[in-house]
Structure formats: structure tokens, C-alpha cells
Scaffold this motif. Structure first.
Motif, PDB file in Angstrom:
ATOM      1  N   UNK A 100     -18.188   0.717  79.449  1.00 46.12           N
ATOM      2  CA  UNK A 100     -18.215   1.674  80.546  1.00 46.12           C
ATOM      3  C   UNK A 100     -17.270   1.222  81.658  1.00 46.12           C
ATOM      4  N   UNK A 101     -16.644   2.189  82.355  1.00 44.18           N
ATOM      5  CA  UNK A 101     -15.774   1.800  83.468  1.00 44.18           C
ATOM      6  C   UNK A 101     -16.591   1.174  84.590  1.00 44.18           C
ATOM      7  N   UNK A 102     -16.008   0.222  85.252  1.00 53.15           N
ATOM      8  CA  UNK A 102     -16.689  -0.430  86.371  1.00 53.15           C
ATOM      9  C   UNK A 102     -15.940  -0.107  87.651  1.00 53.15           C
ATOM     10  N   UNK A 103     -16.607  -0.339  88.754  1.00 54.53           N
ATOM     11  CA  UNK A 103     -15.994  -0.045  90.051  1.00 54.53           C
ATOM     12  C   UNK A 103     -14.740  -0.865  90.274  1.00 54.53           C
ATOM     13  N   UNK A 104     -14.685  -2.041  89.622  1.00 51.15           N
ATOM     14  CA  UNK A 104     -13.534  -2.920  89.830  1.00 51.15           C
ATOM     15  C   UNK A 104     -12.301  -2.473  89.048  1.00 51.15           C
ATOM     16  N   UNK A 114       3.652   8.600  77.719  1.00 55.11           N
ATOM     17  CA  UNK A 114       2.631   9.016  76.751  1.00 55.11           C
ATOM     18  C   UNK A 114       1.704   7.847  76.408  1.00 55.11           C
ATOM     19  N   UNK A 115       0.419   8.112  76.414  1.00 52.86           N
ATOM     20  CA  UNK A 115      -0.565   7.098  76.038  1.00 52.86           C
ATOM     21  C   UNK A 115      -1.399   7.645  74.874  1.00 52.86           C
ATOM     22  N   UNK A 116      -1.296   6.966  73.748  1.00 51.03           N
ATOM     23  CA  UNK A 116      -1.986   7.402  72.539  1.00 51.03           C
ATOM     24  C   UNK A 116      -3.387   6.805  72.463  1.00 51.03           C
ATOM     25  N   UNK A 117      -4.193   7.398  71.571  1.00 49.54           N
ATOM     26  CA  UNK A 117      -5.580   6.967  71.338  1.00 49.54           C
ATOM     27  C   UNK A 117      -6.410   7.004  72.623  1.00 49.54           C
ATOM     28  N   UNK A 118      -6.084   7.929  73.491  1.00 51.28           N
ATOM     29  CA  UNK A 118      -6.844   8.129  74.720  1.00 51.28           C
ATOM     30  C   UNK A 118      -7.602   9.444  74.605  1.00 51.28           C
ATOM     31  N   UNK A 119      -8.876   9.365  74.218  1.00 57.05           N
ATOM     32  CA  UNK A 119      -9.697  10.556  74.071  1.00 57.05           C
ATOM     33  C   UNK A 119     -10.422  10.882  75.367  1.00 57.05           C
ATOM     34  N   UNK A 120     -10.264  12.117  75.842  1.00 59.98           N
ATOM     35  CA  UNK A 120     -10.882  12.529  77.105  1.00 59.98           C
ATOM     36  C   UNK A 120     -12.265  13.114  76.827  1.00 59.98           C
ATOM     37  N   UNK A 121     -13.250  12.682  77.573  1.00 59.75           N
ATOM     38  CA  UNK A 121     -14.610  13.209  77.406  1.00 59.75           C
ATOM     39  C   UNK A 121     -15.002  14.168  78.525  1.00 59.75           C
ATOM     40  N   UNK A 149     -12.606   9.015  79.844  1.00 56.57           N
ATOM     41  CA  UNK A 149     -12.544   9.016  78.393  1.00 56.57           C
ATOM     42  C   UNK A 149     -12.608   7.608  77.838  1.00 56.57           C
ATOM     43  N   UNK A 150     -12.251   7.485  76.574  1.00 58.06           N
ATOM     44  CA  UNK A 150     -12.345   6.209  75.880  1.00 58.06           C
ATOM     45  C   UNK A 150     -11.102   5.971  75.038  1.00 58.06           C
ATOM     46  N   UNK A 151     -10.608   4.764  75.052  1.00 56.78           N
ATOM     47  CA  UNK A 151      -9.501   4.380  74.177  1.00 56.78           C
ATOM     48  C   UNK A 151     -10.051   4.106  72.780  1.00 56.78           C
ATOM     49  N   UNK A 152      -9.521   4.809  71.796  1.00 53.99           N
ATOM     50  CA  UNK A 152     -10.042   4.683  70.437  1.00 53.99           C
ATOM     51  C   UNK A 152      -9.711   3.324  69.821  1.00 53.99           C
ATOM     52  N   UNK A 206     -13.395   2.163  78.176  1.00 56.15           N
ATOM     53  CA  UNK A 206     -13.472   3.409  78.942  1.00 56.15           C
ATOM     54  C   UNK A 206     -12.364   3.413  79.993  1.00 56.15           C
ATOM     55  N   UNK A 207     -11.861   4.594  80.307  1.00 56.79           N
ATOM     56  CA  UNK A 207     -10.837   4.701  81.343  1.00 56.79           C
ATOM     57  C   UNK A 207     -11.171   5.860  82.269  1.00 56.79           C
ATOM     58  N   UNK A 208     -10.632   5.779  83.463  1.00 53.67           N
ATOM     59  CA  UNK A 208     -10.783   6.839  84.452  1.00 53.67           C
ATOM     60  C   UNK A 208      -9.448   7.024  85.147  1.00 53.67           C
TER      61      UNK A 208
END
Length: 501
Positions: free
Chosen positions: A9-13, A111-118, A133-136, A141-143
């Protein structure tokens, strides 16, 4: 996502990157959009997020034998990048062409691959989108945040195709595969194959495997219109012999094809019986006078009410004439252990069944959208020319043409988006959305597409997922390239339909 990947999970940092524009999808529309941004909006920061491992969209997803375009590449190719090959191209050729666009214009760094947006959440307080989303590849997780969201992900679910449920499928002892997820280990040599469907996928797959299988049967519930012609363009070949510059050839041939398509489309509405007879005559010329055209190749609908599949060099019909392929027009009653039992009582033996039965309409790419904390139901919105939607700020969507090449519209939409972004900058506006004007308040709201005009199965199954349209041109996706090519560049961005703040 691989089973071995653990999602974090993404963190505040964690750093939250911000961009002026976030493009969803690195298919034909997303790559084109990236190109146009660099040319028409210099200095704009942007990123392209792609779920798959590389660019290409449809041409990467589908790996079935013979995969090729069903539109000519002079119009399916970008207007800014000359096409130098045969009009109908393989997926490999299209991917190579797109790769050249990316390399020649230094787009790979965006372009950034394997980046699935939720999820995508709009905040009216901040006037920006938050994308999660999440990097496959890593499970991380990314934001990200963005001022403007450009949806270029297409209109169907890439992860799985549409396969109806027929009785007895679980007891079938062979393999059932969908072309959208073609297994690498599928050995069809010497096997009996049944391909269910009669659209462009079936028309491509059947001739591609005919020589290697024991026999392949195209099983259709109802016939489709086909156009058969040489996979060559006489005008392009002549201009090449005259050593005309490739960019000139591309533009000249493109205009000639578009003119011919316009004439053909108008004729399909004005004189449908004549066009129907011409199409059937083209098929009959390949199959011979004794073939049962009435049963297998005479649709019940008028031309262009569904997409017309192009058959280069008549390869589908050559396979049928050779006896290696056949066509059966019937309905499935049930699967058996060894094949398919039809409603007529006929049994089709099969080692492999390919369900070329379409796809799942997926308007927003399986992304959960929220507008100021409220979940977005796309079906509750009204479309502005099939590009923007009432109540959805700072977002544009690419949905191409049915009767012309998809890329023609992706280029037009890109021009519109870039002009809108520049207009917002000039007005110092941070927010734009479309809204019905006072004169539109009593306008009837209708389904996304007029099903009397165009009614493929995937559209009928998923119509509830799509926005509403009005009975005015600006509140519908007209599917009319030949008028839109003049109308979209002339849109008045200060019209009351656009609300800025």
C-alpha cells in the motif's frame, strides 16, 4: 498480476508525482496523444500509464495466428507518419510502426508499463485528479496526481474476451480458447477445429490455420458482409514507381481511400440493395456459382449496420474452396464430449473450439471513478461529441469510428484536447467541464448509439455502461468522420457548453 507479487500500500512518505496531463493507455490512441502533446502543447508535463508490458494495445493483446488489421494502414496509420507497406498489415508490422513513432519522437521516457490503475478521484477543491494503482511487476502501489485525464484505453476489457455459456461446455474433452487469450502451447496441427463467429477475427484466423489443421469450420449463427480485394493499392504502387516522396504518397492515398469510403458509406444508406448485391457478387466470384450464398453469406441486415470485414486477397474463401475450411450456419444447442451439437441436429466434431465471439465493452477501463467523493456512473452522463461528458471535469475520452479507421478520430480528438489545454492556459482556467445549455434542457436523451444505424452484439450487451446522447450533433458521437473532420477543429471553445473556472 503474478501470484508471487505482494501488493504494498502507498504510504504518506512515498512521493506523489504530479503531471499536467495523464494519458491512460499506450495503444494507438495513447501513443498518438503523446505525440500531439509534444508538438501542440510544448512544455506540458505528461505521463502515459499502460497496464501491459509494452505498447500496442489491441495489437499486443491479441496473439492468435494471422492477427492483422481490418482497416487499411493509410487511414489507420497516423496522419503524421507515412505508411509504406501493404494496406492490410499484420500485428507485428503495426507494432513495428508504432515503435518507430515512439523512438523517432522520444516518447519512451513518458511511458510507464505494467502500471494498472484502480481508481481515479477528482477533487474540486484542488482541481486535480488523484490516480492510484499497482505496478504489476513489483506489486508496489503508486499514486499520482494530474490536472487533466486523457482516457486512451480503448473500449473493451483486455484481460478477457466474451464467451457465452453453452450447456455441456464443462464436459467437452478438447480445448476451448478465446482469441484474445491465445495459449502459447496450443498445438492445432492435424486437429479438427471449430471457430465460433463470423467477424473479422474469425475471417482472419480460419485462413491462417487452414493449411495446418485436419479441418477448420467457421460456425456462425448468422452471416456477415465481407469485402474481398487485393492487399495492395494501385495508386500507392504507381506513385512509388514514380519515386514520389513517402509523405506525399501517404497523404494522397489516404485522401483517395477516404473519398472512396465516404462514397461507399453513403451508398450503403441510399441504395442498400445495390451495395448488398455488389458485396455478395465479390464473395461469389471467389466461391463459385454453386456455393450456397443465401445460407452462408447473405446477412439479414443492410450493409454497414454492423462492421464489414475485409478479406485481403480473398484468403478466407480460398480456404473454403480448397476444402480445408468450411462454413456452417446454425445455432449451438450444447457441447458434447467430442464437439458441438447444433439445433439442426448436426454434430460438429472438434478437438479445439475457438470462441471468436467478441469482447466485453469496458468504457472506463475497470477504473473506479469518483467526482468529489461520489462514484461516477458513466451511464448517467451525456456525451459531448463522444469526447467529454457532463459532470466530469478535466477529462477527455477517445472512442473511434465504426465505419472508418479508429486512428482518424484519435488524431481529431488529440487536436481538440491540445487546443482545449492551450485555451485553458490562455484563460488561466484550472477546471473545465461540459454542461447542457439552456436551449438543451428539453432535449431528448437517447442511448449512446442508434441501434437502427449500428448494432453489433458487444454494443447491445453493454449499452447501459455508456453515456447518453442527445438529438443534436454536439451531444452525440455521430460516427461521421467526413463531417467531423471539419466540425471538430471548428468547435467554439467559448460556447456555453463549456464551463470554466
Amino acid at each position: 498480476m503474478p501470484d508471487s507479487v505482494t501488493v504494498t500500500q502507498p504510504t504518506a512518505a512515498q512521493k506523489v508525482e504530479h503531471f499536467d496531463v495523464l494519458i491512460v493507455g499506450a495503444g494507438i490512441s495513447g501513443v498518438g496523444g503523446a505525440y500531439h502533446l509534444t508538438r501542440q502543447c510544448p512544455g506540458t508535463s505528461f505521463v502515459v500509464l499502460e497496464t501491459q508490458e509494452s505498447f500496442g494495445g489491441t495489437w499486443l493483446t491479441h496473439k492468435y495466428p494471422g492477427i492483422r488489421s481490418d482497416s487499411d494502414l493509410f487511414t489507420f496509420g497516423y496522419r503524421f507518419k507515412p505508411w509504406t507497406g501493404a494496406p492490410i498489415a499484420t500485428a507485428e508490422e503495426i507494432l513495428r510502426y508504432m515503435g518507430e513513432v515512439i523512438e523517432e519522437n522520444d516518447l519512451a521516457r513518458h511511458i510507464r508499463y505494467r502500471h494498472g490503475i484502480s481508481s481515479a478521484r477528482w477533487s474540486g477543491v484542488d482541481n486535480r485528479w488523484t490516480i492510484e494503482g499497482t505496478r504489476a511487476d513489483t506489486g508496489e502501489a503508486f499514486r499520482m496526481t494530474a490536472n487533466f485525464l486523457w482516457m486512451c484505453q480503448g473500449y473493451y476489457r483486455h484481460s478477457e474476451g466474451y464467451t457465452p455459456e453453452w450447456p455441456g461446455m464443462a464436459g467437452f474433452e478438447g480445448r476451448i480458447v478465446h482469441p484474445q487469450r491465445w495459449p502459447e502451447d496450443l498445438d492445432y496441427k492435424g486437429k479438427k477445429v471449430v471457430v465460433i463467429g463470423s467477424g473479422a477475427t474469425a475471417a482472419t484466423l480460419v485462413p491462417a490455420i487452414a493449411e495446418d489443421v485436419a479441418h477448420v469450420t467457421m460456425l456462425q449463427r448468422s452471416p456477415t458482409f465481407f469485402r474481398a480485394a487485393r492487399n495492395a493499392d494501385d495508386l500507392a504502387d504507381t506513385l512509388r514507381r514514380l519515386e514520389v516522396d513517402d509523405s506525399w504518397i501517404h497523404e494522397i492515398v489516404r485522401r483517395k481511400i477516404l473519398h472512396d469510403q465516404d462514397v461507399f458509406t453513403r451508398r450503403s444508406f441510399e441504395e442498400p440493395e445495390k451495395v448488398k448485391n455488389e458485396l455478395l457478387a465479390g464473395v461469389r466470384a471467389h466461391l463459385g456459382p454453386d456455393f450456397d450464398m443465401a445460407t452462408h453469406f447473405t446477412p439479414s441486415y443492410r450493409p454497414w449496420r454492423q462492421r464489414i470485414a475485409f478479406v485481403p486477397d480473398g484468403d478466407l474463401f480460398k480456404g473454403i474452396r480448397s476444402g480445408k475450411a468450411s462454413v456452417v450456419t446454425d445455432e449451438i444447442e450444447r457441447f458434447t464430449a467430442t464437439g458441438i451439437h447444433l439445433k439442426s441436429g448436426q454434430e460438429l466434431e472438434a478437438d479445439i473450439v475457438v470462441t471468436a465471439t467478441g469482447f466485453h465493452l469496458n468504457a472506463l477501463g475497470d477504473i473506479a471513478f469518483e467526482i468529489d467523493g461520489k462514484p461516477l456512473d458513466f451511464g448517467d452522463t451525456v456525451t459531448y461529441r463522444g469526447m467529454m461528458f457532463t459532470g466530469v471535469p478535466n477529462m477527455a475520452w477517445v472512442f473511434g469510428y465504426f465505419r472508418a479507421s479508429w486512428t482518424l478520430r484519435s488524431d481529431l480528438v488529440a487536436d481538440f484536447v491540445c487546443r482545449l489545454l492551450n485555451h485553458m492556459k490562455a484563460r488561466q482556467a484550472r477546471h473545465v467541464e461540459v454542461a447542457l445549455r439552456p436551449e438543451d434542457k428539453d432535449m431528448p436523451l437517447l442511448p449512446w448509439i442508434d441501434t437502427e444505424n449500428f448494432n453489433p452484439g458487444y454494443m447491445l450487451r453493454g449499452m447501459h455502461l455508456l453515456p447518453k446522447r442527445g438529438d443534436k450533433r454536439e451531444w452525440s458521437h455521430t460516427q461521421d468522420y467526413w463531417r467531423e473532420k471539419n466540425e471538430l477543429p471548428a468547435i467554439d471553445l467559448d460556447d456555453k457548453a463549456f464551463v470554466y473556472s
